[in-house]
Scaffold this motif. Structure first.
Motif, PDB file in Angstrom:
ATOM      1  N   LYS A 145       0.834  -1.216   0.000  1.00 50.07           N
ATOM      2  CA  LYS A 145       0.000   0.000   0.000  1.00 50.07           C
ATOM      3  C   LYS A 145       0.865   1.260   0.000  1.00 50.07           C
ATOM      4  O   LYS A 145       0.450   2.321  -0.495  1.00 50.07           O
ATOM      5  CB  LYS A 145      -0.966  -0.013   1.191  1.00 50.07           C
ATOM      6  N   VAL A 146       2.061   1.146   0.555  1.00 49.48           N
ATOM      7  CA  VAL A 146       2.986   2.286   0.537  1.00 49.48           C
ATOM      8  C   VAL A 146       3.585   2.446  -0.862  1.00 49.48           C
ATOM      9  O   VAL A 146       3.722   3.559  -1.370  1.00 49.48           O
ATOM     10  CB  VAL A 146       4.095   2.105   1.598  1.00 49.48           C
ATOM     11  N   VAL A 147       3.903   1.319  -1.484  1.00 50.94           N
ATOM     12  CA  VAL A 147       4.392   1.376  -2.874  1.00 50.94           C
ATOM     13  C   VAL A 147       3.324   2.026  -3.750  1.00 50.94           C
ATOM     14  O   VAL A 147       3.610   2.916  -4.557  1.00 50.94           O
ATOM     15  CB  VAL A 147       4.759  -0.028  -3.390  1.00 50.94           C
ATOM     16  N   LYS A 148       2.081   1.608  -3.572  1.00 47.28           N
ATOM     17  CA  LYS A 148       0.983   2.222  -4.321  1.00 47.28           C
ATOM     18  C   LYS A 148       0.937   3.729  -4.078  1.00 47.28           C
ATOM     19  O   LYS A 148       0.732   4.517  -5.009  1.00 47.28           O
ATOM     20  CB  LYS A 148      -0.339   1.568  -3.913  1.00 47.28           C
ATOM     21  N   ALA A 149       1.153   4.126  -2.832  1.00 52.76           N
ATOM     22  CA  ALA A 149       1.048   5.558  -2.488  1.00 52.76           C
ATOM     23  C   ALA A 149       2.135   6.397  -3.159  1.00 52.76           C
ATOM     24  O   ALA A 149       1.909   7.567  -3.456  1.00 52.76           O
ATOM     25  CB  ALA A 149       1.100   5.742  -0.969  1.00 52.76           C
ATOM     26  N   VAL A 150       3.309   5.816  -3.385  1.00 49.94           N
ATOM     27  CA  VAL A 150       4.388   6.623  -3.993  1.00 49.94           C
ATOM     28  C   VAL A 150       4.365   6.579  -5.521  1.00 49.94           C
ATOM     29  O   VAL A 150       4.986   7.419  -6.169  1.00 49.94           O
ATOM     30  CB  VAL A 150       5.809   6.225  -3.496  1.00 49.94           C
TER      31      VAL A 150
END
Lengths: 411, 411
Positions: free
Chosen positions: B294-299
């Motif tokens: 979800k953090v990868v998605k956010a960046v």
């Protein structure tokens, strides 16, 4: 004569510091270890006992400490009677710990520059932003503070001084740090990933032709041919020691070179370009606010976990060029360390070992008075010879290589 | 005759679906768009009006909906009078929306297999884990459900059927998906990064020699030479359509190949090996619990943000081999789409366009009765010809290439 040591921090370097203090507790006296998580201090103490590292019977005790809380650090220094503080905690706590030393009169030693969590790569010289602002106060109060007394910065500063002392003029100081070891993981950093990556995401400052020069990471690379580790690519990087050596040798070019394999560079580049090394928070689709770098840290191996399987050697040294009696001279002053030997002796890998042994040597020189400067000093401002003599004895021998060959520094 | 469409979801594909429904509202009737975030539906409706996409005056309205709430979906179907539901929301909501259709009698269309957030890559055939368990119920209640009616799965299933219908025996169906477009970013996924990466972190299932074969992602690669996009590397990947085509053509080998450049593979490999594509939470040093994916998605860039600068073309098709009258025959059935043209027409990039146009064609065929199956069907179980005719007209023309050359499917 100062004695009784308070170690702040309980990571891989702190483990080495504790073992080395224990091995020399006849000189250093009581040993105290303090960290946010006391259990980590207890583990270090257990490993010290497991290796029977205490040279003589004595105190080694663990403490819980929030090192960002000045009053708490002051209180712990008082409670433990520590006259020497070795700060190997997070670089975010340097100024609090230094202030506590100034307040109590204890000697202060650290191994890396102070950092603020939300700032990366500040104006050079870095020491001018925080530490050196306290220099006059240290002098006024007679407080000894030895800054950057790990390996790099630290021993490499002494290497530079040692070489410079043999020259009439110093033209250049190139510090080269090669880790030719292998940890067997897909990817790992050798110390706290958060701090490791922060080193390489900012501007690369070097001191050349009497001025600060700015480059990007991995912009300038050079192959070096070093003792033991052989030919290795290293890249000009920002590093603490450039910021004090440039002040002490302003006429010399001062550069720092860090060895990186293609794999490290690739992983670093992917993470950086995606924004995953950012210290600035992002928000997920679900609304959670997260600092990407902290998530990267969470998924990477704990640097301490690398130690049992780490093999190979490090070579860190200074190539110093200058003139002597009108002749061009150059000297490479260096140390080679072995990961597996470090693990066998103190339960840590070689990077932690090279960083953790020197501040203990500095502590012993403060204890004996030789480095008890009663003011703030960077390592190159101290006599390197007693430092090398002690390092030779406690695990990090200094060697030199020049046109006449390769030998011990005092041969 | 069924009419009035409820679109569930408000991402890039939903935008295309809304535009195409608007362009055909003479057939489809009222258009309703529902999403967790109503503002995203409003934005889509504004873009429909901006392009003057409504063929005739009519209703197009936005609704807030939690599509995981069965009662809410049932209520909204009732409230809107929708007889056709096009589900292009997150794949996590499929089963709730399908249940709501079964309960209300509305026709159901989706474009991707159901997924549970905490599971990746379940036992094949994937449709057997969720959707097909409702097949008997759909038949019993006379509810039309067309599964996987995007491009792939969807149109490529119809391609396979079309080719197979011309053969006595089908030996192999190789679906190849090449995006030869360029979005100009360092790295981006063409649809929700979370779903995109989930596709490639599990086992690659293919159907070969009458059995499921397991491979790892990027283990099997092959260079293809395709119309318009030329020579391209594609890698055997897990994909929905393999799991229904293998059931309908059990004697054929069924494989899916996705095109990837070296850069994509490198970034993917780094992220995967570091554990950053994991859907399982990790804990940071500060104690925050975070799902790395979800953090990868956010960046990463929002896939919708790629559209304005996306150039180049996609080529997606099926190479079908078999026998006809004792002779070996092969046919490549395909479509080529253009990113910039898609953006000009509906404000979306080509990947969203190819995924969003087909379910509207399916909805129109349900509206006219041609595909109103009154039971659950995968696309290859329906007559492909009216589908191709409609797709030709509304933006995704079908072509074939064989030993006799390259031509329109019905030439």
């Amino acid at each position: 004569m100062k004695k009784n040591v308070l170690i702040i921090g309980a990571g891989g370097v702190a483990q080495v510091v504790a073992h080395k203090c224990a091995q020399n507790n006849d000189v250093l006296g009581d040993i105290h270890i303090a960290s946010r998580t006391k259990a980590k201090c207890d583990e270090i103490i257990a490993s010290v006992h497991e290796k029977s590292a205490m040279k003589q019977d004595g105190v080694i005790a663990a403490h819980q400490l929030d090192a960002l809380n000045l009053a708490a650090v002051v209180a712990l220094i008082g409670e433990t009677g520590a006259q020497i503080v070795i700060n190997v905690g997070s670089p975010f706590v340097n100024m609090t710990v230094l202030d506590a030393c100034i307040e109590t009169g204890a000697a202060y030693i650290d191994t890396a520059i102070h950092e603020e969590p939300d700032k990366i790569c500040e104006t050079p010289p870095w020491y001018g932003n925080y530490e050196w602002k306290k220099r006059d106060l240290c002098a006024e109060k007679g407080v000894t503070a030895i800054l950057g007394a790990g390996f790099d910065p630290g021993v490499v500063n002494a290497f530079a001084r040692f070489a410079a002392d043999q020259m009439d003029e110093v033209r250049s100081i190139d510090i080269v740090d090669i880790n030719a070891g292998s940890h067997g993981k897909y990817f790992a950093t050798n110390f706290d990933p958060e701090i490791n990556f922060r080193e390489f995401t900012g501007t690369v400052y070097s001191w050349q032709s009497g001025a600060w020069q700015e480059n990007a990471m991995f912009e300038v690379g050079r192959e070096w041919d070093l003792p033991v580790v052989g030919k290795q690519m290293a890249y000009m990087s920002g590093h603490d020691e450039v910021h004090s050596l440039s002040a002490n040798y302003p006429k010399a070019d001062v550069r720092f070179w860090m060895g990186f394999g293609e794999h490290y560079i690739n992983v670093f580049t992917v993470l950086k370009n995606l924004g995953l090394l950012s210290e600035q928070p992002v928000k997920t689709a679900e609304g959670q606010v997260v600092v990407p770098l902290k998530v990267v840290k969470a998924v990477l191996p704990d640097p301490a976990s690398l130690a049992p399987n780490y093999t190979g050697k490090t070579c860190i040294g200074d190539l110093v060029k200058g003139t002597k009696d009108g002749q061009e001279v150059e000297l490479f002053v260096y140390n080679v360390a072995d990961h597996a030997e470090a693990y066998k002796e103190v339960g840590s890998q070689g990077i932690s070992y090279t960083a953790g042994v020197p501040p203990v040597a500095a502590a012993m020189l403060i204890a004996t008075g030789e480095w008890d400067a009663k003011t703030m000093k960077n390592v190159e401002e101290m006599d390197p010879k007693p430092f090398f003599t002690l390092l030779d004895r406690i695990g990090l021998p200094t060697r030199v290589r020049d046109k006449d060959g390769d030998r011990a520094w005092d041969a």
